[in-house]
Design a protein around this motif. Sequence first.
Motif: not given
Length: 191
Positions: A50-51, A54, A109-110, A113, A115, A175
């Motif tokens: 998944e990372r 992304r 990125n966050n 996810q 976050k 990450n």
Amino acid sequence: MVKMLLRWYSQNLMKHQFAMNMVTTGTVFFVGDILSQQVVAKKGKQHDTERTFRSVVMGTFYSAPAATFAHNLADKVFGPSRSPKIAIKKLGMLSLFTPINILGYVILNNLLQSKSTDYIIHQIRNDVPTMILAGYCLAIPTQFILLTVVPLRHRVLLGNFVRVLWTVYLTHASNIGTKTGNLKQIRGVEG
């Protein structure tokens, strides 16, 4: 074979600069994240696909368009000259791009996810300054060489060779964190 591939790439880059840069940068982020997870973090079979996905999406749809825009803008403002004097002016302009690009990458990125805002602010305060400094250490000499030697249409391609190294660092740092290690364990900040 390599010569034929480079000729094909160059021809398509002339016709479809934006699309080719997106494909190239997405590929760089794919390779960079795999190296980050397998060589740096030594995840082995625990690879976070998944990372990696992304990272490819962010490279393709965020980093490539931003870099293409920044380089094209610098050439429009200062012209396509490759003289060192013009290169220094372009380098100054592109140096303004580095913190904006890194900050945008970390935030996006966050967000991808899911976050929390507290987590994002914590990472911005604790990790982004180190990431920006690392970005300057790599980007300034690389950009000077690209701006003085490399034609515009090949800058993103050749820059992407260096960007693989940068992406290994960027995906790892964004990450995992640069100073703080796993941010979830710091001061109760939860992602």
